[in-house]
Write a protein that holds these residues in place. Structure first.
Motif, PDB file in Angstrom:
ATOM      1  N   ARG A   1      17.141  10.702  13.710  1.00 21.71           N
ATOM      2  CA  ARG A   1      16.323   9.558  13.309  1.00 21.71           C
ATOM      3  C   ARG A   1      17.072   8.682  12.300  1.00 21.71           C
ATOM      4  NH1 ARG A   1       9.984  11.352  12.420  1.00 21.71           N
ATOM      5  NH2 ARG A   1       9.570  12.084  14.547  1.00 21.71           N
TER       6      ARG A   1
ATOM      7  N   GLU B   1      19.614   6.660  14.112  1.00 26.09           N
ATOM      8  CA  GLU B   1      18.964   5.593  14.889  1.00 26.09           C
ATOM      9  C   GLU B   1      18.557   4.434  13.973  1.00 26.09           C
ATOM     10  OE1 GLU B   1      15.241   5.050  18.058  1.00 26.09           O
ATOM     11  OE2 GLU B   1      15.499   6.926  16.934  1.00 26.09           O
ATOM     12  N   THR B   2      18.018   4.782  12.808  1.00 27.38           N
ATOM     13  CA  THR B   2      17.621   3.753  11.842  1.00 27.38           C
ATOM     14  C   THR B   2      18.820   2.919  11.401  1.00 27.38           C
ATOM     15  OG1 THR B   2      15.797   5.139  11.038  1.00 27.38           O
ATOM     16  CG2 THR B   2      16.561   3.356   9.587  1.00 27.38           C
TER      17      THR B   2
END
Length: 583
Positions: free
Chosen positions: A112, A115-116
């Motif tokens: 995550r 991805e951010t």
């Protein structure tokens, strides 16, 4: 020296097994069941760790493998500084030390974060790993192994280990429903959560999840883990041991070792549709770290190096459950020996508040080191807080503590004494420190400080080590003010001159011993003191018992030109960030 016996489970003064005394004796029937002879360290009955030659006894200690969802923070730096101090002291006690650190790079939280940031997970991990390596270098953390869980050798060895657990019948498939914290990478009991299903550690809402995974039968080993925790010093400090004991008494439940919906992880060989659970992956990094580059990545090859089991894992209290409950259960299932000790230290806060970006009170460790230097940072954090308890960083106190202990008591006293010696003796020692009578107050204080530091290192009480050094330098300051050698050196009475000479040499010898005591805490400063004293050897070259003996300064030895060893700190703003990514 017996300074490391309790810390590392190494007996230094008789022929007993080096790892058994502290952990096995109280609950031998628990631990011996999982000790395969082929993985037992080679034993060396001869004495080691005092003065004399290096011992063949091996010691292995580690930081946790740090999670790379974000850049390194102060809490991780604190762990690394303490572990490095522990390793440095063990080496000078004559032990063959392997210090392991590294990074845990798989899991949903990392995916995550990548991805951010708009990056592939591997690129994100590579970037953060560079930051850790850079920070450890800035902090003088001298590790022997840096393991990454994305390395190919680690992946193969983890699959080998999982197969062992699988063959034991300790893995089964099941469906789990519950509240899941992405930050902790674990399911939470309802009773653990705060209002509105908040994780008490991350203050984020836990997600409702249901998925089919593979589980490890941790409950099978509940009674053995309970006996291990209650009957030995496996978990330290004592108050952490009590916490773990209470957790286990409430019931140990099986935990998931795989995830179906997380692609960023090691594929499960028995079912490629699943990736291995981050903790089952990460904890085995302590084993893959033992492999040499040319080794075939198998458990057998890793464990035959002679450094396993670990003598101590030094970790933050937030991951204590995984190291003190999950890890021994996994090792029991694999038939492997258990670590001698897990030491869980406390959290760091700033000005009484937990550090968080939302509060705007985070403290960048690289910024802190770039402003004040590694010795100042290491000294403050290991001097100010009892290792194990929570600690609160206060900027003004940081400045005051470091200036008082290093710039004033040590640095100023050394510079005053050396300049008096230069002015009146042409920087030549007028007598040997060994000729100073054993009843001399500074010689007596040195013996006391060495003994206190010795005992403090044994229990990882770094604040008490610093206190022992401060007591000796403090007595030196008091002594020079009482004797006033600058006045005696103007006298025409030979006895006054002799008193002044004894005063200066006794202070310089005392400060040499202060440097030896502080070396694991402030390695650069300790070496600077040795250079100012004209010592031929590095401060870390001699073993503890030899280096702390009074009498190293020799008559007629000419010292170099006096130079300050530690400049006073001036408070600087901490808010500005410095780039911590290596191109």
């Amino acid at each position: 020296s017996t300074c490391v016996a309790r810390t590392f489970g190494v007996v230094l003064d008789d022929g007993r097994k080096d790892g058994d005394a502290s952990v096995v004796q109280a609950a031998r029937e628990v631990l011996e069941a999982w000790k395969e002879p082929k993985y037992t360290r080679k034993r060396d009955a001869k004495r080691g760790g005092g003065g004399g030659s290096k011992s063949e006894k091996k010691v292995c200690l580690s930081t946790p493998l740090f999670y790379v969802n974000a850049p390194p923070h102060l809490g991780g730096a604190y762990t690394a500084m303490a572990t490095d101090a522990c390793a440095r002291h063990a080496r000078r006690c004559g032990l063959d030390v392997l210090m392991v650190t590294g990074t845990d790079e798989h899991g949903e939280k990392i995916a995550r974060a990548a991805e951010t940031a708009g990056q592939p997970p591997q690129q994100h991990c590579d970037q953060v790993v560079k930051q850790y390596r850079q920070l450890w270098e800035m902090l003088d953390v001298k590790y022997d192994r840096f393991v990454r869980t994305t390395e190919e050798k680690h992946e193969k060895m983890v699959q080998d280990a999982v197969q062992k657990v699988w063959d034991q019948g300790d893995v089964y498939k099941s469906t789990y429903r519950g509240k899941y914290c992405v930050g902790c990478e674990e399911y939470k009991d309802e009773k653990e959560l705060e209002d509105d299903d908040l994780c008490p550690l991350h203050k984020t809402v836990c997600e409702d999840r249901e998925e089919e995974n593979y589980f490890f039968r941790l409950s099978k080993y509940e009674k053995d883990i309970q006996r291990l925790v209650d009957s030995t010093d496996f978990v330290q400090p004592e108050y952490r041991k009590n916490e773990v004991s209470q957790w286990v008494r409430q019931g140990v439940r099986d935990f998931s070792i795989s995830r179906a919906a997380v692609e960023w992880g090691i594929p499960m060989k028995q079912d490629p549709s699943q990736t291995l659970y981050v903790w089952f992956d990460a904890l085995l990094g302590y084993v893959s770290a033992l492999l040499e580059p040319e080794d075939e990545p198998t458990l057998d090859n890793a464990l035959q190096k002679g450094y396993f089991p670990y003598n101590v894992h030094i970790i933050g209290k937030d991951i204590l459950r995984f190291h003190a409950v999950y890890w021994p259960g996994m090792l029991m299932s694999m038939g492997l020996p258990l670590p001698h000790k897990v030491f869980g230290h406390g959290f760091l806060t700033k000005d009484g508040l937990k550090m968080s970006k939302s509060l705007g009170n985070t403290l960048d460790p690289q910024r802190l080191v770039s402003l004040y230097g590694a010795d100042a940072v290491r000294y403050y954090f290991l001097r100010e807080f009892e290792f194990g308890r929570d600690g609160d960083f206060q900027h003004d106190r940081f400045i005051n503590i470091v200036n008082a202990g290093l710039a004033n008591d040590l640095g100023n006293l050394l510079n005053r004494s050396l300049n008096l010696l230069k002015k009146n003796c042409s920087s030549e020692l007028p007598l040997s420190s060994a000729d100073i009578v054993t009843e001399h107050p500074l010689r007596l204080e040195a013996e006391t400080s060495v003994r206190r530091a010795n005992e403090a290192f044994e229990h990882l009480r770094f604040n008490e080590v610093c206190s022992a050094a401060a007591a000796l330098s403090g007595h030196g300051n008091q002594f020079i003010d009482e004797v006033a050698p600058w006045k005696l050196l103007k006298s025409e009475d030979p006895q006054d001159i002799a008193k002044a000479h004894i005063c200066l040499v006794s202070i310089l010898e005392s400060l040499r011993i202060v440097a030896v005591i502080l070396y694991p805490i402030t390695p650069r400063l300790a070496q600077k003191v040795y250079v100012q004293l004209g010592m031929d050897d590095d401060v870390c070259d001699s073993l503890w018992d030899d280096a702390t003996k009074w009498g190293a300064l020799l008559q007629g030895h000419r010292l170099p030109k006096p130079a300050p060893v530690f400049a006073r700190l001036e408070e600087q703003p901490l808010e500005e960030k410095v780039s911590s990514v290596v191109a």
